[in-house]
Design a protein around this motif. Structure first.
Motif, short mmCIF file in Angstrom:
data_model
loop_
_atom_site.label_atom_id
_atom_site.label_comp_id
_atom_site.label_asym_id
_atom_site.label_seq_id
_atom_site.Cartn_x
_atom_site.Cartn_y
_atom_site.Cartn_z
N GLU A 1 0.83 -1.19 0.00
CA GLU A 1 0.00 0.00 0.00
C GLU A 1 0.88 1.26 0.00
OE1 GLU A 1 -3.20 0.11 -0.26
OE2 GLU A 1 -3.75 -2.00 0.07
N PRO A 2 0.35 2.37 -0.53
CA PRO A 2 1.12 3.63 -0.51
C PRO A 2 1.53 3.98 0.91
CG PRO A 2 -0.84 3.87 -1.88
CD PRO A 2 -0.97 2.54 -1.18
N GLY A 3 2.78 4.39 1.07
CA GLY A 3 3.29 4.77 2.39
C GLY A 3 3.87 3.63 3.18
N ALA A 4 3.58 2.38 2.78
CA ALA A 4 4.13 1.22 3.48
C ALA A 4 5.56 0.99 3.03
CB ALA A 4 3.27 0.00 3.21
N GLU A 5 6.28 0.22 3.82
CA GLU A 5 7.66 -0.10 3.49
C GLU A 5 7.69 -1.41 2.70
OE1 GLU A 5 11.71 0.27 3.11
OE2 GLU A 5 10.27 1.74 3.89
N PRO A 6 8.06 -1.37 1.41
CA PRO A 6 8.06 -2.61 0.62
C PRO A 6 9.18 -3.55 1.06
CG PRO A 6 8.99 -0.79 -0.64
CD PRO A 6 8.48 -0.20 0.64
N VAL A 7 8.91 -4.84 0.94
CA VAL A 7 9.92 -5.87 1.17
C VAL A 7 10.22 -6.50 -0.18
CG1 VAL A 7 10.47 -8.03 2.33
CG2 VAL A 7 9.11 -6.28 3.52
N PHE A 8 11.45 -6.36 -0.64
CA PHE A 8 11.82 -6.83 -1.96
C PHE A 8 12.49 -8.19 -1.88
CE2 PHE A 8 12.22 -2.09 -2.43
CZ PHE A 8 11.03 -1.94 -3.14
N HIS B 1 11.13 4.05 -7.22
CA HIS B 1 10.09 3.84 -8.23
C HIS B 1 8.73 3.68 -7.55
CE1 HIS B 1 8.22 2.62 -11.99
NE2 HIS B 1 7.79 1.51 -11.41
N PHE B 2 8.70 2.88 -6.50
CA PHE B 2 7.45 2.67 -5.76
C PHE B 2 6.92 3.99 -5.22
CE2 PHE B 2 5.71 1.99 -1.42
CZ PHE B 2 4.47 1.48 -1.79
N GLU B 3 7.79 4.78 -4.63
CA GLU B 3 7.36 6.06 -4.08
C GLU B 3 6.90 7.01 -5.17
OE1 GLU B 3 10.72 7.30 -1.81
OE2 GLU B 3 10.33 5.88 -0.16
N ALA B 4 7.55 6.95 -6.34
CA ALA B 4 7.14 7.81 -7.46
C ALA B 4 5.77 7.39 -8.00
CB ALA B 4 8.18 7.76 -8.57
N LEU B 5 5.49 6.09 -7.99
CA LEU B 5 4.18 5.64 -8.43
C LEU B 5 3.09 6.22 -7.53
CD1 LEU B 5 4.81 1.85 -9.23
CD2 LEU B 5 4.35 3.67 -10.88
N GLY B 6 3.31 6.19 -6.23
CA GLY B 6 2.36 6.78 -5.29
C GLY B 6 1.04 6.05 -5.17
N VAL B 7 1.01 4.79 -5.60
CA VAL B 7 -0.23 4.02 -5.57
C VAL B 7 0.08 2.62 -5.05
CG1 VAL B 7 -1.27 5.26 -7.52
CG2 VAL B 7 0.13 3.22 -7.96
N LYS B 8 -0.98 1.86 -4.75
CA LYS B 8 -0.80 0.47 -4.38
C LYS B 8 -0.06 -0.26 -5.49
CE LYS B 8 -4.53 -2.14 -4.08
NZ LYS B 8 -5.72 -2.81 -3.52
N ALA B 9 0.91 -1.08 -5.11
CA ALA B 9 1.76 -1.72 -6.11
C ALA B 9 1.93 -3.20 -5.78
CB ALA B 9 3.12 -1.05 -6.18
N LEU B 10 2.33 -3.95 -6.80
CA LEU B 10 2.68 -5.35 -6.65
C LEU B 10 4.20 -5.50 -6.75
CD1 LEU B 10 0.11 -7.15 -9.01
CD2 LEU B 10 -0.22 -6.36 -6.66
N VAL B 11 4.73 -6.41 -5.96
CA VAL B 11 6.14 -6.79 -6.04
C VAL B 11 6.18 -8.28 -6.35
CG1 VAL B 11 8.34 -6.95 -4.84
CG2 VAL B 11 6.83 -4.99 -4.42
#
Length: 282
Positions: A104-111, A141-151
């Motif tokens: 979700e936006p603002g969350a810390e992604p785990v790659f 890139h995730f922060e630039a998208l600014g939306v919910k994303a898939l990894v």
């Protein structure tokens, strides 16, 4: 009988893939026309086709879908399928899916380790999708998208074998086509800017790919309390996993290219018949 193929302002008559479908419908005496989504429409059936700008106006698009009396695929399907988080639902039901985490936006992604992909959960035409090995670049890139994303871990088999797209009409298998690597270097956006240009060609799926595609449609229908036949069209995109077994990359139930340019006229005729049957049912 009147049928409207829904498009968008940037591509009011699609990208040419539906030419064979229009010919098949008109040869059956169907009054068929293109119309960009958004305005009121009167028809026995409205078929979502080239509505590829909805990703930036999803709420408006879904509200329009709600107003269309006879829509294919149904609005309940569109609401579920326009958010690629459905992959997690399918995986929870035992479908072999490319491993997917939702951020979700603002969350810390785990790659994951190795090469991986970050892409918008609501997107079309591979826009916003990118491959990474470095976590810092991926986070930016995730922060630039600014939306919910898939990894997702990148499936290296795609570089050699691409993707196989299996197409179904009214729940029955029709044909398949091959898609080259979508995240390779040097691929250009279309003139409309709505999708990345694809390298497509005809292909025959393997038995295991067919089995997976059938499983995907069965589970999706169960999740949505529908029958497979309620999906006027479906495209199941599969790739080869690390062990050689097929994995689901995406299930396209909203506005997929159906590959009519890369198969025989009989495929367009099959969809034309399915459209007419759906229009009669209303």
């Amino acid at each position: 009988m009147k049928v409207v193929l829904a498009s968008c302002a940037a591509l009011p008559e699609g990208d040419g893939d539906e030419d064979a479908l229009i010919e098949a419908l008109r040869s059956d005496g169907v009054d068929v026309a293109w119309q960009p989504w958004g305005a009121d429409v009167r028809a026995d059936l409205v078929v979502l086709r080239a509505t590829w700008d909805y990703t930036d106006r999803l709420d408006e698009f879904l509200a329009w879908c709600d107003r269309v009396p006879a829509l294919a695929n149904p609005v309940s399907v569109v609401r579920w399928n326009t958010d690629k988080s459905y992959l997690v639902e399918l995986a929870s039901r035992g479908v072999a899916v490319v491993p997917t985490s939702v951020v979700e936006p603002g969350a810390e992604p785990v790659f994951p380790d190795g090469e991986f992909v970050v892409k918008p959960a609501i997107g079309a035409g591979s826009r916003g999708a990118a491959r990474f090995t470095g976590h810092a670049a991926a986070r930016a890139h995730f922060e630039a998208l600014g939306v919910k994303a898939l990894v997702q871990p990148y499936q290296s088999s795609v570089d050699a074998h691409g993707e196989t797209a299996l197409v179904f009409f009214a729940g029955e298998y029709s044909h398949s086509f091959h898609k080259g690597p979508m995240l390779a270097q040097g691929l250009a956006e279309s003139e409309s800017g709505l999708y990345v240009e694809e390298k497509l060609g005809g292909i025959e799926p393997t038995a295991r790919q067919r089995e997976l595609a059938d499983r995907v449609l069965d589970v999706a229908a169960e999740l949505l309390s529908l029958r497979r036949a309620d999906f006027l069209y479906a495209r199941v995109d599969v790739v080869e996993g690390p062990d050689g077994e097929p994995l689901l990359l995406e299930l396209e139930l909203t506005e997929p290219t159906l590959g009519f340019k890369h198969t025989g006229q009989e495929a367009a005729s099959r969809l034309a018949k399915a459209i007419q049957a759906a229009a009669v049912r209303g």
